[in-house]
Write a protein that holds these residues in place. Sequence first.
Motif, PDB file in Angstrom:
ATOM      1  N   GLU B  79      24.610  49.479  18.716  1.00 21.20           N
ATOM      2  CA  GLU B  79      23.326  49.235  18.051  1.00 21.20           C
ATOM      3  C   GLU B  79      22.691  50.565  17.684  1.00 21.20           C
ATOM      4  N   GLY B  80      22.517  50.777  16.399  1.00 26.61           N
ATOM      5  CA  GLY B  80      21.951  52.042  15.948  1.00 26.61           C
ATOM      6  C   GLY B  80      20.446  52.127  16.133  1.00 26.61           C
ATOM      7  N   SER B  81      19.811  51.009  16.480  1.00 27.70           N
ATOM      8  CA  SER B  81      18.345  51.013  16.569  1.00 27.70           C
ATOM      9  C   SER B  81      17.853  51.546  17.910  1.00 27.70           C
ATOM     10  N   MET B  82      18.776  51.632  18.881  1.00 29.65           N
ATOM     11  CA  MET B  82      18.382  52.106  20.212  1.00 29.65           C
ATOM     12  C   MET B  82      19.051  53.444  20.490  1.00 29.65           C
ATOM     13  N   LEU B  83      18.230  54.421  20.932  1.00 28.82           N
ATOM     14  CA  LEU B  83      18.786  55.744  21.213  1.00 28.82           C
ATOM     15  C   LEU B  83      18.357  56.171  22.614  1.00 28.82           C
ATOM     16  N   CYS B  84      19.328  56.531  23.417  1.00 35.66           N
ATOM     17  CA  CYS B  84      19.044  56.953  24.785  1.00 35.66           C
ATOM     18  C   CYS B  84      19.199  58.476  24.871  1.00 35.66           C
ATOM     19  N   VAL B  85      18.122  59.168  25.281  1.00 35.80           N
ATOM     20  CA  VAL B  85      18.156  60.631  25.356  1.00 35.80           C
ATOM     21  C   VAL B  85      18.423  61.060  26.795  1.00 35.80           C
ATOM     22  N   VAL B  86      19.479  61.855  27.005  1.00 32.84           N
ATOM     23  CA  VAL B  86      19.832  62.314  28.348  1.00 32.84           C
ATOM     24  C   VAL B  86      19.921  63.839  28.380  1.00 32.84           C
ATOM     25  N   GLU B  87      19.945  64.393  29.607  1.00 32.14           N
ATOM     26  CA  GLU B  87      20.029  65.855  29.739  1.00 32.14           C
ATOM     27  C   GLU B  87      21.451  66.357  29.530  1.00 32.14           C
ATOM     28  N   GLU B  88      22.425  65.671  30.145  1.00 33.54           N
ATOM     29  CA  GLU B  88      23.803  66.160  30.123  1.00 33.54           C
ATOM     30  C   GLU B  88      24.769  65.039  29.750  1.00 33.54           C
ATOM     31  N   ALA B  89      25.949  65.417  29.278  1.00 37.74           N
ATOM     32  CA  ALA B  89      26.961  64.428  28.896  1.00 37.74           C
ATOM     33  C   ALA B  89      27.363  63.556  30.080  1.00 37.74           C
ATOM     34  N   ARG B  90      27.331  64.115  31.287  1.00 34.67           N
ATOM     35  CA  ARG B  90      27.740  63.315  32.451  1.00 34.67           C
ATOM     36  C   ARG B  90      26.778  62.140  32.680  1.00 34.67           C
ATOM     37  N   ASP B  91      25.534  62.271  32.202  1.00 30.95           N
ATOM     38  CA  ASP B  91      24.580  61.168  32.344  1.00 30.95           C
ATOM     39  C   ASP B  91      25.014  59.974  31.504  1.00 30.95           C
ATOM     40  N   ILE B  93      28.116  59.042  30.978  1.00 32.33           N
ATOM     41  CA  ILE B  93      29.139  58.351  31.774  1.00 32.33           C
ATOM     42  C   ILE B  93      28.461  57.398  32.751  1.00 32.33           C
ATOM     43  N   ALA B  94      27.417  57.901  33.443  1.00 30.62           N
ATOM     44  CA  ALA B  94      26.733  57.088  34.444  1.00 30.62           C
ATOM     45  C   ALA B  94      26.112  55.853  33.804  1.00 30.62           C
ATOM     46  N   ILE B  95      25.456  56.029  32.651  1.00 30.51           N
ATOM     47  CA  ILE B  95      24.789  54.888  31.998  1.00 30.51           C
ATOM     48  C   ILE B  95      25.827  53.918  31.431  1.00 30.51           C
ATOM     49  N   GLU B  96      26.918  54.463  30.894  1.00 34.08           N
ATOM     50  CA  GLU B  96      27.973  53.597  30.342  1.00 34.08           C
ATOM     51  C   GLU B  96      28.555  52.681  31.412  1.00 34.08           C
ATOM     52  N   LYS B  97      28.665  53.209  32.636  1.00 30.26           N
ATOM     53  CA  LYS B  97      29.228  52.400  33.725  1.00 30.26           C
ATOM     54  C   LYS B  97      28.389  51.163  33.995  1.00 30.26           C
ATOM     55  N   THR B  98      27.096  51.214  33.702  1.00 27.15           N
ATOM     56  CA  THR B  98      26.247  50.048  33.952  1.00 27.15           C
ATOM     57  C   THR B  98      26.574  48.922  32.985  1.00 27.15           C
ATOM     58  N   GLY B  99      27.052  49.259  31.790  1.00 27.00           N
ATOM     59  CA  GLY B  99      27.367  48.241  30.798  1.00 27.00           C
ATOM     60  C   GLY B  99      26.130  47.568  30.214  1.00 27.00           C
ATOM     61  N   VAL B 100      24.939  48.071  30.562  1.00 24.08           N
ATOM     62  CA  VAL B 100      23.698  47.418  30.152  1.00 24.08           C
ATOM     63  C   VAL B 100      23.246  47.898  28.774  1.00 24.08           C
ATOM     64  N   PHE B 101      23.573  49.147  28.476  1.00 28.20           N
ATOM     65  CA  PHE B 101      23.045  49.758  27.259  1.00 28.20           C
ATOM     66  C   PHE B 101      24.108  49.754  26.162  1.00 28.20           C
ATOM     67  N   ARG B 102      23.747  49.218  24.977  1.00 31.40           N
ATOM     68  CA  ARG B 102      24.706  49.125  23.880  1.00 31.40           C
ATOM     69  C   ARG B 102      24.296  49.980  22.683  1.00 31.40           C
ATOM     70  N   GLY B 103      23.312  50.839  22.876  1.00 28.70           N
ATOM     71  CA  GLY B 103      22.861  51.687  21.773  1.00 28.70           C
ATOM     72  C   GLY B 103      23.644  52.980  21.735  1.00 28.70           C
ATOM     73  N   ARG B 104      23.077  53.984  21.087  1.00 29.53           N
ATOM     74  CA  ARG B 104      23.727  55.295  21.027  1.00 29.53           C
ATOM     75  C   ARG B 104      22.970  56.309  21.869  1.00 29.53           C
ATOM     76  N   TYR B 105      23.517  57.512  21.957  1.00 28.07           N
ATOM     77  CA  TYR B 105      22.957  58.533  22.836  1.00 28.07           C
ATOM     78  C   TYR B 105      22.583  59.799  22.081  1.00 28.07           C
ATOM     79  N   HIS B 106      21.772  60.631  22.779  1.00 28.32           N
ATOM     80  CA  HIS B 106      21.548  61.988  22.308  1.00 28.32           C
ATOM     81  C   HIS B 106      21.458  62.892  23.536  1.00 28.32           C
ATOM     82  N   VAL B 107      22.327  63.900  23.588  1.00 27.72           N
ATOM     83  CA  VAL B 107      22.353  64.807  24.743  1.00 27.72           C
ATOM     84  C   VAL B 107      21.541  66.054  24.416  1.00 27.72           C
ATOM     85  N   LEU B 108      20.582  66.376  25.277  1.00 31.72           N
ATOM     86  CA  LEU B 108      19.720  67.543  25.038  1.00 31.72           C
ATOM     87  C   LEU B 108      20.399  68.841  25.473  1.00 31.72           C
ATOM     88  N   LEU B 109      21.409  68.734  26.331  1.00 33.89           N
ATOM     89  CA  LEU B 109      22.073  69.889  26.948  1.00 33.89           C
ATOM     90  C   LEU B 109      21.118  70.679  27.836  1.00 33.89           C
TER      91      LEU B 109
END
Lengths: 365, 201
Positions: B79-91, B93-109
């Motif tokens: 889903e392109g309408s939802m964007l999850c902003v995280v600090e690191e790429a490893r975050d 992985i953690a969110i993907e494991k939940t299977g709850v979020f189907r949007g895209r991501y943005h890593v701040l580094l």
Amino acid sequence: MIVEHLELTNFRNYAAAEVHFTPGTTALIGANGQGKTNLAEALTFLATLESFRGVPVDVLIRNGEDTAIVRAQVRHPDGREVLIEAELTRTGRNRVQVNKQRLVRARDLLGVMRTTVFSPGDLALIQGGPGERRRFLDDALVAVAARNDTMRREVDRIVRQRNAFLKQIGWKTNPSALSGDETLTLDVWDEKLAEVGGQWGDARAHLVAQLQPMVTRAYEDLATQVTPIDFVYEPEWRRIGLARALAASRAEDLRRGLTTTGPHRDDLEMSVNGLPARTHASQGEQRTLALALRLATHRLVTDTMGSPPVLVLDDVLSELDPDRATALLTHMPKGQVIITSASGLPTTAHPDRILHIAAGTVTNN
Amino acid sequence: MSAYTPPVQALIDELGRLPGVGPKSAQRIALHLLKAEDHDVARLAEAIVIAKKRVRFCERCFNIADENLCPICTDTRREGSMLCVVEEARDIIAIEKTGVFRGRYHVLLGAISPMDGIGPEQLKIRELLTRLEPETVREVIVCTNPTIEGDVTAMYLARALSTLDIKVTRIGTGLPVGGDLEYADELTLGRALEGRHELRD
């Protein structure tokens, strides 16, 4: 809560030592420089994870050694036995075990053991700078609720981050010289400091209100006469709110490259007989007020927690006139007491056990 | 007064610079490598070099990728309408494991931390702003860590995005599932109480 037994390895001048305390009063007697205060310091380290002498951890490790170990067996009033072990390392990463279970964070130890220390250095609470009194208030807040330690560290970290940012954007003379991005970044640091710092100010104000009558009573007990004691903790920023105070001091903060207002700059003003204690009180009054501050905190922690902390009197009795020493000893809440002294003890001390200390060894007799 | 020969000490020093590896672990790993078969060690060295050469950051979201875009950015079912902003790429992985979020991501580094010399311009925030509008994102979920720096970064993003017509939310903090209330630390429990919600709709 009672400390039954304390064991040291490579701590200060002790290669190895073991001390058994009584539930009543234990006296540690020895000439200066033999290690009396070091024993008291080891014990209180387990309560606060820092030296009450304000030195870094690596100073506590015996010369030529990498680690020191402090171990104490503690008995709670409900009969629960707790074995506390701390390993001190020169890198400052302390490892702590409670009943042989390693604590993930060493600071989770706070609150497991509680001590109240009276030391000659306490005079600095009255004579020293505002930082001494802030530390006194903040230590007391952590002593009544260990979770306060987290908030205390948060305030400190936010201030350091904000100061680092102010220095980075370089001594601007005017807030309007900031770029949009710099303004936005400073705004969010202000918002965070206002939120957490504001709560910390509330906590301090509440503590001061609780302590004031207890200090007045403690002073009266020690001086055996009624003396008006007044506390004023009213930093300007608390009147208008920290968010507004930070906005008002932004130009000044930018010019100086540091945060000029907030809980990290506060003072607790104390007066005796209506006059400022730091500048107007006599030496005797100052000493009595310092003792009263410690005694009041001891009572507050006792009331809050339901049992008295272990009381450590490090070389203080010798500094008091016999009347005050007696008054101090008679007005202590019931509980375990550890007294160190280079000379004899006042007759009212009634130690159940006397230990002699010479050159880092403890002998029973 | 190192007891090791210079090449061994150099290996220990290099290993010791890795995150989570202390001096003792570094020494153990180094001695293990020296005992290991030549081809095993060569395989490890090769894996490091190849990974470093092939793997790069996704051009759009700065997740770890082996092409220009990461698998999540190229996945059309997201889903392109939802964007999850995280600090690191490893975050991620953690969110993907939940299977709850189907949007895209943005890593701040990273997160804003002046003491480490990291401000908004060191993070991938400008890149975030430029991708929001063309991608028709409706909600940005800020999943930075519940630390001072993570909170401040979240507050910064909320302000920076306030002019756009996009909903900005912050991940909730609270109790671990399956845990006992009595074992929760006071701060977490306090935050969980603040973040309570009504049971009836």
